[in-house]
Design a protein around this motif. Structure first.
Motif, PDB file in Angstrom:
ATOM      1  N   ALA A   2      74.041  62.642  34.222  1.00 59.98           N
ATOM      2  CA  ALA A   2      73.853  61.838  35.431  1.00 59.98           C
ATOM      3  C   ALA A   2      73.960  62.695  36.678  1.00 59.98           C
ATOM      4  N   HIS A   3      74.698  63.815  36.550  1.00 60.34           N
ATOM      5  CA  HIS A   3      74.823  64.701  37.705  1.00 60.34           C
ATOM      6  C   HIS A   3      73.450  65.088  38.241  1.00 60.34           C
ATOM      7  N   LEU A   6      71.785  62.827  40.540  1.00 58.53           N
ATOM      8  CA  LEU A   6      72.434  62.742  41.847  1.00 58.53           C
ATOM      9  C   LEU A   6      72.073  63.924  42.733  1.00 58.53           C
ATOM     10  N   PHE A   7      71.957  65.088  42.089  1.00 55.23           N
ATOM     11  CA  PHE A   7      71.631  66.272  42.882  1.00 55.23           C
ATOM     12  C   PHE A   7      70.141  66.354  43.190  1.00 55.23           C
ATOM     13  N   PRO A  15      69.608  57.087  50.404  1.00 57.59           N
ATOM     14  CA  PRO A  15      70.373  56.066  51.122  1.00 57.59           C
ATOM     15  C   PRO A  15      70.309  56.318  52.619  1.00 57.59           C
ATOM     16  N   GLU A  27      76.519  52.292  41.607  1.00 61.86           N
ATOM     17  CA  GLU A  27      76.390  53.742  41.427  1.00 61.86           C
ATOM     18  C   GLU A  27      77.548  54.262  40.574  1.00 61.86           C
ATOM     19  N   TRP A  28      78.774  53.731  40.878  1.00 54.66           N
ATOM     20  CA  TRP A  28      79.955  54.195  40.152  1.00 54.66           C
ATOM     21  C   TRP A  28      79.845  53.832  38.675  1.00 54.66           C
ATOM     22  N   ARG A  31      77.813  56.033  36.459  1.00 54.79           N
ATOM     23  CA  ARG A  31      78.302  57.332  35.996  1.00 54.79           C
ATOM     24  C   ARG A  31      78.756  57.182  34.542  1.00 54.79           C
ATOM     25  N   PRO A  32      78.412  58.192  33.703  1.00 49.57           N
ATOM     26  CA  PRO A  32      78.711  58.033  32.273  1.00 49.57           C
ATOM     27  C   PRO A  32      80.209  57.860  32.008  1.00 49.57           C
ATOM     28  N   TYR A  33      81.045  58.622  32.723  1.00 50.35           N
ATOM     29  CA  TYR A  33      82.470  58.525  32.409  1.00 50.35           C
ATOM     30  C   TYR A  33      83.014  57.165  32.788  1.00 50.35           C
ATOM     31  N   ILE A  37      84.853  54.645  30.273  1.00 52.86           N
ATOM     32  CA  ILE A  37      86.235  54.185  30.444  1.00 52.86           C
ATOM     33  C   ILE A  37      86.293  52.664  30.460  1.00 52.86           C
ATOM     34  N   ILE A 118      89.835  65.834  44.252  1.00 51.02           N
ATOM     35  CA  ILE A 118      89.870  64.449  44.734  1.00 51.02           C
ATOM     36  C   ILE A 118      91.260  64.202  45.288  1.00 51.02           C
ATOM     37  N   ASN A 121      91.201  58.280  47.102  1.00 50.48           N
ATOM     38  CA  ASN A 121      90.001  57.468  46.999  1.00 50.48           C
ATOM     39  C   ASN A 121      90.362  56.097  47.533  1.00 50.48           C
ATOM     40  N   THR A 125      92.503  53.249  45.483  1.00 47.81           N
ATOM     41  CA  THR A 125      93.902  52.945  45.797  1.00 47.81           C
ATOM     42  C   THR A 125      94.051  51.509  46.274  1.00 47.81           C
TER      43      THR A 125
ATOM     44  N   LYS B 372      93.671  70.368  39.855  1.00 50.65           N
ATOM     45  CA  LYS B 372      93.159  69.545  40.951  1.00 50.65           C
ATOM     46  C   LYS B 372      94.348  69.028  41.747  1.00 50.65           C
ATOM     47  N   PRO B 373      94.142  68.655  43.012  1.00 51.80           N
ATOM     48  CA  PRO B 373      95.283  68.234  43.832  1.00 51.80           C
ATOM     49  C   PRO B 373      95.877  66.930  43.341  1.00 51.80           C
ATOM     50  N   PHE B 375      96.670  63.265  43.279  1.00 53.26           N
ATOM     51  CA  PHE B 375      95.872  62.161  43.797  1.00 53.26           C
ATOM     52  C   PHE B 375      96.757  61.269  44.665  1.00 53.26           C
ATOM     53  N   PHE B 379     100.774  57.739  48.249  1.00 55.81           N
ATOM     54  CA  PHE B 379     101.207  56.653  47.372  1.00 55.81           C
ATOM     55  C   PHE B 379     102.391  57.092  46.520  1.00 55.81           C
ATOM     56  N   LEU B 428      99.665  55.065  39.215  1.00 55.80           N
ATOM     57  CA  LEU B 428      98.353  55.287  39.826  1.00 55.80           C
ATOM     58  C   LEU B 428      98.157  56.765  40.150  1.00 55.80           C
ATOM     59  N   TYR B 631      80.235  64.793  43.158  1.00 57.73           N
ATOM     60  CA  TYR B 631      79.727  63.458  43.507  1.00 57.73           C
ATOM     61  C   TYR B 631      79.793  63.230  45.014  1.00 57.73           C
ATOM     62  N   ALA B 634      77.237  65.217  46.707  1.00 57.79           N
ATOM     63  CA  ALA B 634      75.904  64.641  46.528  1.00 57.79           C
ATOM     64  C   ALA B 634      75.659  63.526  47.529  1.00 57.79           C
TER      65      ALA B 634
END
Lengths: 286, 645
Positions: A2-3, A6-7, A15, A27-28, A31-33, A37, A118, A121, A125, B372-373, B375, B379, B428, B631, B634
């Motif tokens: 899927a990447h 997007l690229f 958009p 869109e989310w 995504r395959p993951y 999940i 990340i 988000n 959250t 990775k940082p 998250f 929180f 979380l 992502y 992108a």
């Protein structure tokens, strides 16, 4: 992958702004993951689902529920199980997928490869906070309502002479002492028995106290539990709705023979109960 | 102290050196402590025997001799041990008007002393950290052995292995030993060894108090062991009154242990909090402080306000016992509910004293292994703060069924269920950091998976218990036992194992053997699920806790539990073997074997006496791992293309 899409620079429609919420969710989910999940969550959720009934089956092995209180308790346990399954399933799904789905390195040396940074988000959250708050709020509201219900069912707030029912309630003075229970029936010439006799469908009101240390009067299948404190009397009550033989256990460590401080409850139909009381020396009914 | 940035403007008069560096403390170590402890214990016991002659009766007309004698012996032991280790030399020197010279201070910190420094009143925080680590393993070994005996009794249903008295002693001693062990599990080794380095300090704020806190613990635990030879603690770890007043003198061992341990915890808490508040490196603002530091700070804060309640409760109980006062004796106007309140005012914050550092250490190591940082660090901090505030408001959920105040059940149910929100934040942050990371599946990270799994089960079963109607069935049953073992052991102890595995290279200079450690971890994990999963079933069927004999109905779940418990025992022994083997001759670790970016890993291994030759300056947020998110990039490029910010 899927990447790649997007690229991909020559998308037909780029958009024009921050996409609308529905678009971002779509869109989310694409995504395959994310899809994996979500599917895992559902699968794990359905695997956990039978627990709701298995838990009740374990609780009912000796004849519960034998009173409206126990029915309320089981209803609470059932719905709490159902409500907590989605969140649990989601966390377990992330645990499983982070080991099996996303990349994994087991070298001795630190991996050279870094993961996406990340730091937070906002959507994630906020959703977590809202969902967990709503769940906690549900637990509180449910708990308050059920607590009020079982308090009413155990006549905890109603004086002894204003008990509900067509006839006089049965009053039983429960006394714990190391390591036996004694049940006294003031309405039946103060007859005392080592086994708790109750009448089916007749409200019973317990005055619980102790002669020495703290005990805990636990009528297992009736869902009654209250401490027997030395120097104080605690009140509770119940209406047994099922005839049969049930268990009283002591649920507070009370010394040497704590484990043996148990007896039985016999919930009897009206006539049989009266006969049993007469046999115990309580000639006068009510 | 040679700090490059300090300009010596005028010379300060230095205290004069009397004799060799260290002075009197040179003559004291753990051997003199034990000898002096035993000598004073003997003298005190003898004096008590003379003062209260045989056959004397107390206020309740019961012979008091064994009580007074045992109390005197324990007080003698603690005093003698603390004198013998050299704890009173500091105040004594002040009285003599002698200040410590630089050489004295270096001697106290164990400079160039070799292994001997671990057996002395050494002030270096790294020595204290190792002492706590070993102390933790010894106490948890004791508690674990008792657990095996308990499960043996409950598993061999066809034969009574122990008498009821011995069995009650086993559960009481197991409980309190494990509670003490888990309270120091992370705050002790990691809090003392790692946190000062992590915040860029040369030592703790009060190095001598640091040594004092450990040696008080070392003086307290033998009292617990001694109590097993004086009739034992037969009343569970909560030792409810008035049952405890019926107990043999062993109860005094419990009370002295708690009184001394509470002092130790208070000192350690103040020390950790001061260090964290005042001694962070230049540039380490609160936003740049790692989450482990928050976790340890929160645990110390909760310990500081919770432990005094516990201490008072035991002082009052001891007074009831020795002087015939009646704080908790209902016959003479005392209140059993007062005891329960005082006890649980400690009891619930204490659960979070155990849990919070464990979760914090997991959050600390996930970013390193996921590259990775952390998250949503905000929180994580909100979760810690929320838990610290709310943990003090939930204690009476242990008392729903006592009849103490039926209407108080409503607000306590509210607060108890609300605490799931800040705890949920911590979950979380954990799964958010696992999200889309490349897992470097080393032992510490794998232990974190075990912790989160157990934490979820413990948390979900906790919501049944927080609910008054459901608790009316579960209170005092095996379900409760299984639930808190999922929290304190499943999350607490496995978190401690994660922390030990993670910081092992820094603390010992060797890598913890990956293979043996993993086998131990997963064996213990499998056994753990079997033991406490079955125990949930026993609780649902209606088995009360703390019983040594039960209906045939509960046989199968108890047999399974016992099999699981032995499996845990085997797993823990393998893990212990991995620790001992790796410590003695494991692979030598570099300064930063996990390629971590936090401060403690930038020091050489073994860490030099004062940690940093030049104090570091912090310029970045912690957890600065990772590459830009593809992502997000992108989305950004596509919106850039459309000419929108």
């Amino acid at each position: 992958m899927a990447h790649q899409t997007l690229f991909d620079s020559d998308e037909p429609e780029a958009p024009t702004n921050r996409p609308a919420a529905t678009g971002r969710i779509r869109e989310w989910v694409s995504r395959p993951y994310a899809r994996a999940i979500l599917i895992l969550t559902v699968v794990i959720g359905f695997v956990l689902l039978p627990l709701a009934w298995l838990i009740l089956a374990a609780m009912n092995q000796t004849g519960a529920p034998a009173s409206p209180i126990m029915e309320e308790i089981e209803k609470t346990v059932f719905w709490f199980t159902i409500v907590s399954i989605p969140m649990t399933a989601f966390v377990f799904a992330v645990l499983v997928y982070s080991l099996l789905g996303w990349k994994r390195i087991s070298s001795d040396d630190p991996p050279m490869q870094e993961s996406p940074a990340i730091r937070t988000n906002r959507t994630g959250t906020i959703m977590w906070t809202v969902v967990s708050s709503v769940l906690a709020f549900f637990l509180v509201v449910w708990g308050m309502i059920e607590l009020a219900a079982i308090t009413a069912n155990s006549y905890g707030t109603i004086p002894a002479d204003q008990q509900p029912g067509d006839e006089q309630p049965l009053i039983v003075n429960v006394t714990g002492q190391q390591w036996v229970w004694t049940f006294e029936y003031p309405g039946y010439d103060g007859a005392t028995t080592p086994v708790l006799y109750l009448e089916k469908d007749r409200p019973v009101y317990f005055n619980v106290t102790s002669k020495d240390v703290i005990h805990n009067f636990w009528a297992v299948e009736l869902g009654v539990k209250i401490d027997a404190n030395p120097g104080a009397a605690t009140q509770t009550g119940v209406t047994p709705t099922k005839a049969g033989v049930f268990n009283v256990r002591c649920a507070e460590l009370c010394g040497l023979h704590h484990a043996y401080m148990e007896t039985t409850i016999e919930v009897l139909p009206k006539e049989v109960f009266a006969a049993a009381m007469r046999e115990m020396g309580g000639g006068k009914t009510s | 102290m040679s700090s490059a940035t300090v300009v010596q403007q005028h010379s300060v008069p230095q205290p004069a050196q009397h004799g060799k560096p260290g002075g009197m403390i040179r003559h004291f170590n753990v051997v003199t402590a034990v000898i002096l402890g035993l000598v004073l214990a003997t003298i005190f016991g003898f004096l008590a025997n003379r003062l209260v002659p045989s056959g004397a009766t107390g206020a309740t007309f019961a012979p008091v001799l064994p009580d007074v004698g045992f109390l005197a012996i324990l007080i003698g032991w603690v005093l003698g041990f603390m004198i013998g280790i050299g704890a009173f030399i500091g105040p004594f020197r002040w009285l003599m008007g002698r200040d410590l010279t630089h050489a004295d201070a270096e001697y106290l910190a164990g400079k160039d002393m070799g292994v001997g420094r671990y057996f002395r009143y050494t002030t270096d925080h790294k020595v204290v950290g190792i002492q706590y680590l070993v102390g933790f393993m010894v106490i948890i070994g004791l508690g674990g052995l008792l657990a095996m005996l308990i499960r043996t009794e409950l598993g061999v249903t066809w034969a009574g292995v122990f008498s009821p008295d011995s069995y009650n002693t086993l559960i009481g001693t197991h409980g309190i030993a494990m509670i003490i062990a888990m309270i120091i599990a992370i705050s002790g080794p990691v809090g003392n060894f790692i946190v000062p380095i992590m915040i860029g300090a040369r030592d703790m704020a009060f190095p001598r108090l640091n040594a004092l806190s450990f040696w008080l613990l070392a003086a307290a635990v033998p009292c617990l062991v001694a109590s097993m030879f004086a009739g034992g603690i037969r009343d569970g770890w909560s030792v409810y009154q008035p049952l405890a007043s019926q107990s043999p003198p062993g109860m005094i061992g419990y009370q002295i242990t708690i009184i001394v341990f509470a002092i130790s915890t208070g000192i350690a808490s103040v020390n950790l909090m001061t260090t964290i508040l005042r001694m962070r490196a230049k540039g380490m603002t609160w936003a740049r402080t790692p989450v482990l530091v928050y976790g340890i700070f929160g645990a110390a804060l909760m310990g500081l306000y919770a432990f005094p309640f516990y201490q008072y409760s035991q002082i009052l109980a001891l007074s009831d016992r020795i002087f015939g006062t009646s704080f908790f004796n209902p016959v003479e106007g005392g209140s059993v509910w007062l005891y329960e309140n005082l006890f649980w005012l400690l009891g619930h914050p204490e659960v979070y004293v155990i849990l919070l550092p464990s979760i914090a250490v997991c959050l600390e190591l996930i970013p390193v292994f996921m590259r990775k940082p952390l998250f949503a660090m905000g929180f994580a901090i909100a979760g810690v703060v929320g838990v610290v505030i709310m943990s003090g408001l939930v204690w009476a959920h242990h008392m729903y069924m006592t009849g103490w105040a039926p209407f108080a059940n409503y607000p306590f149910m509210l607060s108890t269920e609300m605490i799931s929100i800040p705890v949920g934040f911590l979950v979380l942050v954990a799964i958010g950091t696992l999200w889309r990371g490349t897992a470097w599946t080393r032992l510490p990270l794998m232990a974190v998976y075990a912790v989160i799994f157990n934490k979820m089960i413990g948390g979900v079963t906790g919501i049944y218990l927080s609910d008054v109607p459901a608790d009316q069935f579960f209170h005092g049953s095996m379900f409760v036992v299984a639930h808190f073992h999922y929290m304190l052991m499943g999350a607490g102890l496995f978190g401690a194992m994660a922390g030990i595995a993670f910081y092992f290279p820094k603390m010992t200079g060797h890598i913890l053997d990956e293979r043996m450690g993993s086998i131990g971890l997963w064996t213990a994990f499998a056994g753990f699920q079997l033991t406490f999963g079955s125990m949930f079933v026993a609780g649902l069927q209606g088995q009360p806790r703390r019983v040594l004999q039960f209906d045939n109905l509960f046989n199968i779940s108890n047999w399974l539990s016992t099999i699981g418990a032995y499996t845990i025992g085997i797993g823990m022994l393998i893990f212990l073997a991995a620790i001992i083997f790796s410590w003695r001759n494991g692979k030598v670790a570099s300064g930063n074997p996990w390629a971590s970016k936090s401060l403690e890993w930038q020091t050489p291994t073994p860490v030099p006496l004062e940690n940093f030759t030049v104090l570091p300056v912090v310029t970045e947020r912690p957890y600065d791992y990772g590459v830009p998110d593809p992502y997000a990039t992108a989305q950004k490029t596509s919106s850039d293309k459309a000419g929108v910010q």
